[in-house]
Design a protein around this motif. Structure first.
Motif, mmCIF file in Angstrom:
data_model
loop_
_atom_site.group_PDB
_atom_site.id
_atom_site.type_symbol
_atom_site.label_atom_id
_atom_site.label_comp_id
_atom_site.label_asym_id
_atom_site.label_seq_id
_atom_site.Cartn_x
_atom_site.Cartn_y
_atom_site.Cartn_z
ATOM 1 N N GLN A 1 0.838 -1.182 0.000
ATOM 2 C CA GLN A 1 0.000 0.000 0.000
ATOM 3 C C GLN A 1 0.884 1.246 0.000
ATOM 4 O OE1 GLN A 1 -3.206 0.123 -0.257
ATOM 5 N NE2 GLN A 1 -3.634 2.272 0.166
ATOM 6 N N VAL A 2 0.657 2.119 -0.968
ATOM 7 C CA VAL A 2 1.447 3.344 -1.074
ATOM 8 C C VAL A 2 0.984 4.352 -0.029
ATOM 9 C CG1 VAL A 2 2.043 5.289 -2.551
ATOM 10 C CG2 VAL A 2 1.848 2.998 -3.526
ATOM 11 N N GLN A 3 1.928 4.925 0.669
ATOM 12 C CA GLN A 3 1.631 5.999 1.620
ATOM 13 C C GLN A 3 2.441 7.234 1.232
ATOM 14 O OE1 GLN A 3 2.512 4.101 5.447
ATOM 15 N NE2 GLN A 3 0.313 4.034 5.838
ATOM 16 N N LEU A 4 1.792 8.393 1.347
ATOM 17 C CA LEU A 4 2.434 9.663 1.035
ATOM 18 C C LEU A 4 2.514 10.481 2.315
ATOM 19 C CD1 LEU A 4 0.488 10.529 -2.245
ATOM 20 C CD2 LEU A 4 2.693 9.372 -2.025
ATOM 21 N N VAL A 5 3.699 10.911 2.656
ATOM 22 C CA VAL A 5 3.909 11.676 3.884
ATOM 23 C C VAL A 5 4.472 13.044 3.524
ATOM 24 C CG1 VAL A 5 5.096 11.777 6.092
ATOM 25 C CG2 VAL A 5 4.312 9.574 5.191
ATOM 26 N N GLU A 6 3.709 14.083 3.880
ATOM 27 C CA GLU A 6 4.087 15.455 3.553
ATOM 28 C C GLU A 6 4.790 16.115 4.738
ATOM 29 O OE1 GLU A 6 -0.259 15.632 1.513
ATOM 30 O OE2 GLU A 6 0.325 15.325 3.597
ATOM 31 N N GLY A 28 7.664 -0.487 -2.983
ATOM 32 C CA GLY A 28 8.521 -1.536 -3.509
ATOM 33 C C GLY A 28 9.471 -0.966 -4.540
ATOM 34 N N THR A 29 9.877 -1.799 -5.493
ATOM 35 C CA THR A 29 10.847 -1.342 -6.490
ATOM 36 C C THR A 29 10.197 -1.049 -7.832
ATOM 37 O OG1 THR A 29 11.305 -3.619 -7.106
ATOM 38 C CG2 THR A 29 12.693 -2.643 -5.397
ATOM 39 N N THR A 30 8.865 -1.050 -7.883
ATOM 40 C CA THR A 30 8.189 -0.906 -9.170
ATOM 41 C C THR A 30 7.440 0.409 -9.302
ATOM 42 O OG1 THR A 30 6.227 -2.032 -8.321
ATOM 43 C CG2 THR A 30 7.919 -3.390 -9.371
ATOM 44 N N SER A 72 9.580 19.792 -8.248
ATOM 45 C CA SER A 72 10.741 18.986 -8.620
ATOM 46 C C SER A 72 10.597 17.609 -7.988
ATOM 47 C CB SER A 72 12.045 19.653 -8.157
ATOM 48 O OG SER A 72 12.064 19.823 -6.758
ATOM 49 N N ARG A 73 11.415 16.697 -8.465
ATOM 50 C CA ARG A 73 11.332 15.322 -7.983
ATOM 51 C C ARG A 73 12.721 14.741 -7.811
ATOM 52 N NH1 ARG A 73 6.725 11.697 -10.622
ATOM 53 N NH2 ARG A 73 8.125 10.173 -9.683
ATOM 54 N N ASP A 74 12.792 13.779 -6.890
ATOM 55 C CA ASP A 74 13.958 12.910 -6.761
ATOM 56 C C ASP A 74 13.411 11.498 -6.932
ATOM 57 O OD1 ASP A 74 16.030 11.250 -5.969
ATOM 58 O OD2 ASP A 74 16.745 12.641 -4.448
ATOM 59 N N ASN A 75 13.517 10.983 -8.151
ATOM 60 C CA ASN A 75 12.911 9.684 -8.435
ATOM 61 C C ASN A 75 13.549 8.561 -7.622
ATOM 62 O OD1 ASN A 75 11.075 10.736 -10.285
ATOM 63 N ND2 ASN A 75 12.444 10.425 -12.019
ATOM 64 N N ALA A 76 14.822 8.693 -7.324
ATOM 65 C CA ALA A 76 15.506 7.659 -6.544
ATOM 66 C C ALA A 76 14.945 7.564 -5.127
ATOM 67 C CB ALA A 76 16.999 7.935 -6.499
ATOM 68 N N LYS A 77 14.419 8.682 -4.639
ATOM 69 C CA LYS A 77 13.861 8.727 -3.278
ATOM 70 C C LYS A 77 12.336 8.723 -3.284
ATOM 71 C CE LYS A 77 17.753 11.295 -1.298
ATOM 72 N NZ LYS A 77 18.167 12.534 -0.571
#
Length: 117
Positions: A1-6, A28-30, A72-77
């Motif tokens: 389950q995806v969780q988003l923390v602001e 996960g990794t996907t 902006s984004r940090d895709n690795a994180k």
């Protein structure tokens, strides 16, 4: 389950700046080919788009924030940021992190941004 923390909301005077962050966990990794971004909702108003950015780099901004806000984004994180400059009282709202992935939409719990005149 995806969780988003602001994080990063708060109070600032008009003309000031704030930076919001949102980290996705439980992916996960996907967690690829997704869109992350920010919506906001002011009292008595509908939730509205602020800015989104795809994992491929495409961006979309509301006209009201163009030239003042930068996403902006940090895709690795798996993290998305919103740099908000030249804030106005009308930017006051609860800001929600958003993610769209695998045909599902996810929301953060919201963080309050208050801009005083």
């Amino acid at each position: 389950q995806v969780q988003l923390v602001e994080s990063g909301g708060g109070s600032v005077q008009a003309g000031g700046s704030l930076r919001l962050s949102c980290a996705a966990s439980g992916t996960g990794t996907t967690f690829t080919s997704n869109t992350m971004g920010w919506f906001r909702q002011a009292p008595g108003k509908q939730r509205e788009l602020v800015a989104t950015k795809s994992s491929g780099g495409s961006t979309n901004y509301a006209d009201s924030v163009k030239g003042r806000f930068t996403i902006s984004r940090d895709n690795a994180k798996n993290t998305v940021y919103l740099q908000m400059n030249s804030l106005k009282p009308e930017d006051t709202a609860v800001y929600y992190c958003y993610a769209y992935w695998n045909l599902l939409t996810y929301w953060g719990q919201g963080t309050q941004v208050t801009v005083s005149s």
